[in-house]
Structure formats: structure tokens, C-alpha cells
Design an enzyme around this catalytic site. Structure first.
Site, PDB file in Angstrom:
ATOM      1  N   CYS A   1       0.895  -1.210  -0.238  1.00 30.81           N
ATOM      2  CA  CYS A   1      -0.118   0.314  -0.072  1.00 30.81           C
ATOM      3  C   CYS A   1       0.653   1.073  -0.083  1.00 30.81           C
ATOM      4  CB  CYS A   1      -0.816  -0.173   1.491  1.00 30.81           C
ATOM      5  SG  CYS A   1      -1.815  -1.593   1.617  1.00 30.81           S
TER       6      CYS A   1
ATOM      7  N   HIS B   1      -3.644   7.868   5.666  1.00 29.73           N
ATOM      8  CA  HIS B   1      -3.777   5.861   5.228  1.00 29.73           C
ATOM      9  C   HIS B   1      -4.978   5.325   5.427  1.00 29.73           C
ATOM     10  CE1 HIS B   1      -2.001   2.720   3.167  1.00 29.73           C
ATOM     11  NE2 HIS B   1      -2.726   1.556   4.265  1.00 29.73           N
TER      12      HIS B   1
ATOM     13  N   GLU C   1      -2.618   4.378  13.693  1.00 32.02           N
ATOM     14  CA  GLU C   1      -1.989   5.575  12.818  1.00 32.02           C
ATOM     15  C   GLU C   1      -2.245   6.800  13.677  1.00 32.02           C
ATOM     16  OE1 GLU C   1      -2.134   7.610   8.593  1.00 32.02           O
ATOM     17  OE2 GLU C   1      -3.928   6.225   8.640  1.00 32.02           O
TER      18      GLU C   1
ATOM     19  N   HIS D   1      -9.914   0.980  -1.306  1.00 33.82           N
ATOM     20  CA  HIS D   1      -8.768   1.221  -0.716  1.00 33.82           C
ATOM     21  C   HIS D   1      -7.623   0.142  -2.230  1.00 33.82           C
ATOM     22  CE1 HIS D   1      -4.367   0.188   0.650  1.00 33.82           C
ATOM     23  NE2 HIS D   1      -5.179  -0.260   1.840  1.00 33.82           N
TER      24      HIS D   1
END
Length: 415
Positions: free
Chosen positions: A172, A304, A315, A341
């Protein structure tokens, strides 16, 4: 001034996207302003015994219409879907940049377009033909379709790029690493211009089964930072930037959209699936150090924000570590709530969102955020975007394997 600390300055002159909420930058941005959700019922291939029946798919994409004018690379018409997305996004970015193609100085130009998985749809089609339909051979271009560097090669051929041309692959974080590498090539004088980003198209039966087995997909939707979040939603698409050395862009009278001022990259070195806090924190800190900015200078952070329980909480904690008191004043959002995503392409698409936020002084929302998790207690711009002054932005990409990459964007330098 075209150098900072002996490094050449690097600016963005073109952006291109293909996403489930818009297959051009204007469509994509308009959808964000409408808080549009690109998640829908899964389709386009046999679903058989799948339990996860939603995804953020790009529907009705006509690669022949988007790529029909390609003159140097005719084979792209027979390429994998991920290469089509890359070609279309690169074409949009190049046209906006105003660069004449093929490039005037081919060995001073780079093309770094990554992919986390390459041509997985081609793999599945080939295996179905061989093992289910008992065909004796696969399509003659199967090998070229599946290679993870094919998109970079196709784009490089079309635009006559003879400098460094390859793919990055870091799950990613793929697109962000690609842009970061291109940034460093230009800073250090290896090239003057680069096309950089990533493309992904992996939504098929086999991929859905694999992600199902990992238990990280939601059967309901992508709800970052919300109590009800129960997994991410697979997406697809591409995000591409054209970047240049500042003086190179000025000499040709280019319209400069933004400057890439900072880049940080780290690895957790601890777990393949469960992210840490230290690695992402350090990547953000390094990006700010590279940009020579205090945390208080960042106005908007594109998180993210995958909508998995541990990712969103970690995060949040990483942002608090880096930003201190400013963390609660910072506008943050996960645009994955809208476009899903898209794995390796995420950082490229989200970089475009950061640049547009600076251009229009408007930050996109995190949609579906109706009951925030107390452990995710920052300003995640719930449900509707916000008008505000945006000077500096940060884009986070944190991948499986603990591979972290962060970009910081600033305003176009004064003439």
C-alpha cells in the site's frame, strides 16, 4: 532560488487519476465535494462462494476510448487492466503539464510507475483457461500483461522516456515510494522530469478469496475511525504525477501546481500484518525534517485510514506523537472512505487529493463517520468537506510488512 540545502527543488506540473468515483481529476474531485461513495455490489466475474460481496470497482471504463490516440505504444490496447489505468492517468497528467511528447531529452526523464500486484486479473484469466476450461495455451501476451513493471514500460514507450524506467512494489506504499524515488532522482540531478505513481487492478475471485482469508475485508463498507469499522474495502485505480525540477518547469512556462517539499520512508521491522506506531511516526517526522517544517505548518493530513481496527488507532497515536498539541487542530481525513483501498495506487490518488486541497482551499471528508471511536479522537472531517486555508499538506501510506512512506506538499514557489 531553485535549490534548497544544495538540492534542486521539485514541483508538480501534472496530475492524473482513474478511480471508482471519477476517472479524471475533475470528476474525482467533484465526487469528493459531493461526499460520493464508490463502494458498490461486487460484479464482473463469477462470485461463486465469496462471502465479501462489495468492492470499490471502476465500472464502464473504456480503455479503447481513453487510449486510442496512443501512437508509439500500440500494444497497450492488449495490456492488463492495471496498465490501462496507468496509461489513462499518465495521459491526463502529461496533458495538464504541457510537456511536449515524445520528451525532448529522453535520458533526462524517468518513468516510475509501481504496482503492488501487477497483472493479477490476467493471472486469474490464464489459470481459469488452463485449469478449468482445459485450454492448451494462454494468450500470447500473458507474460507481458502480468509483469509488475509493464505499466511503467508502456507509459515510457508512449512518451519516449529513456531514463530510469521501472516499477516500485511495496504493497500500500507503492505509489508514495515511486514518487519519493522520482523526487530524489530530480533533486540529485539524475533527471529533470519524471512521471511517477502507481496503478492497481486486482479485484477478482482469487484476490477476494485471499483477502477474505486474512479477515481484513468489511462486508458492509469502509468506515475509517468509526466505532462500526470492521475492515477495509478493496478498490482499484491509478494516481500519477508529472514532476519537474523547478527551473526546468519555469523555463518552459509551466503552470506549477505544488512543490514536493518533504519525503520520509521507514520500516517497522516487526510484523507483516499488524502495524506499529514507531515506524509511521518516524516516517512522518522524517518527512517534516526533510521539508524543514514544524508540525504546526501542516494544515491537512490525508491519512492512510484503512478502516481496520488496529490501523486506524495506531495511525491516530502516531499522529499524536508527531504533532503534539497541533494534532487536535489538524484537519485529517481518509479519502478511502469514498474511493476504497486501491492498494499500491492509494498514495498516488491521495497525493492528487492533497494537491487539489491546496489549490482550492477545501479538504475532503471522511464519509460514514457517524460514531467516532473514542480511541480515534482527532478531527477527521466527518462526512462533509471543509473550506479552509490550506498551505501545506501531508499524505500517509502505511503498508503490509510495516513499509511506511510519507510525502509533504507545499505551495507553488513564487515566480
Amino acid at each position: 532560488m531553485t535549490e534548497t540545502n544544495g538540492r534542486r527543488r521539485v514541483v508538480v506540473t501534472g496530475t492524473g487519476v482513474v478511480t471508482p468515483i471519477g476517472t479524471t481529476v475533475p470528476e474525482f474531485w467533484d465526487s469528493m465535494k459531493q461526499s460520493k461513495c464508490g463502494v458498490s455490489e461486487l460484479g464482473g466475474f463469477p462470485l461463486e462462494d465469496l462471502k465479501i460481496l462489495i468492492a470499490a470497482q471502476i465500472k464502464n471504463f473504456d480503455h479503447k476510448a481513453r487510449l486510442k490516440h496512443f501512437s508509439r505504444d500500440k500494444i497497450i490496447m492488449h495490456a492488463d487492466r492495471y496498465s490501462w489505468f496507468a496509461g489513462a492517468a499518465a495521459d491526463e497528467a502529461v496533458k495538464q503539464s504541457g510537456l511536449e511528447m515524445p520528451v525532448a531529452d529522453p535520458y533526462r526523464t524517468a518513468c516510475i510507475i509501481g504496482s503492488g500486484a501487477g497483472g493479477l486479473t490476467t493471472y486469474e484469466e490464464a489459470y481459469r483457461n488452463l485449469f478449468i476450461h482445459n485450454k492448451r495455451a494462454t494468450h500470447p501476451l500473458t507474460l507481458l500483461r502480468i509483469i509488475g513493471s509493464s505499466a511503467a514500460a508502456h507509459v515510457g514507450i508512449e512518451y519516449g522516456i529513456k531514463g530510469p524506467t521501472f516499477a516500485t512494489c511495496s504493497a500500500c506504499s507503492t505509489a508514495t515510494h515511486a514518487i519519493g524515488l522520482a523526487l530524489e532522482y530530480i533533486r540529485r540531478g539524475v533527471v529533470d522530469v519524471a512521471i511517477a505513481g502507481a496503478s492497481e487492478s486486482v479485484i477478482n475471485y482469487g484476490t477476494m478469496k485471499a483477502w477474505q482469508a486474512l479477515h481484513v475485508l468489511s462486508p458492509e463498507g469502509c468506515f475509517p475511525f468509526d466505532k462500526k469499522r470492521n475492515g477495509t474495502v478493496l478498490g482499484e485505480g491509478a494516481g500519477i504525477l508529472v514532476i519537474e525540477e523547478l527551473e526546468h518547469a519555469r523555463k518552459r512556462g509551466a503552470n506549477i501546481l505544488a512543490e514536493i517539499v518533504g519525503y520520509g520512508s521507514t520500516s517497522d521491522a516487526r510484523d507483516m500484518v499488524n502495524p506499529g506506531v514507531e515506524g509511521p511516526s518516524e516516517a512522518m517526522r522524517l518527512a517534516l525534517l526533510d521539508a524543514e517544517l514544524e508540525p504546526e505548518k501542516i494544515d491537512y493530513l490525508n491519512a492512510h485510514g484503512t478502516a481496520t481496527a488496529i490501523n486506524d488507532e495506531n495511525e491516530t497515536n502516531a499522529i499524536k506523537q508527531v504533532y503534539g498539541d497541533h494534532a487536535r487542530k489538524l484537519a485529517i481525513s481518509s479519502t478511502k472512505s469514498m474511493h476504497g483501498h486501491p492498494l499500491g495506487a492509494g498514495g498516488g490518488i491521495e497525493a492528487v487529493a492533497c494537491i487539489k486541497a491546496m489549490e482550492e482551499n477545501w479538504v475532503p471528508p471522511t464519509i460514514g463517520l457517524t460514531d467516532p471511536d473514542p480511541a480515534c479522537d482527532l478531527d477527521y472531517v466527518p462526512n462533509k468537506g471543509r473550506e479552509m486555508e490550506v498551505t501545506y499538506t501531508m499524505s500517509n501510506s502505511f503498508a503490509f510488512g510495516g513499509l511506511n512512506a510519507v510525502l509533504v506538499f507545499g505551495p507553488a514557489p513564487a515566480a
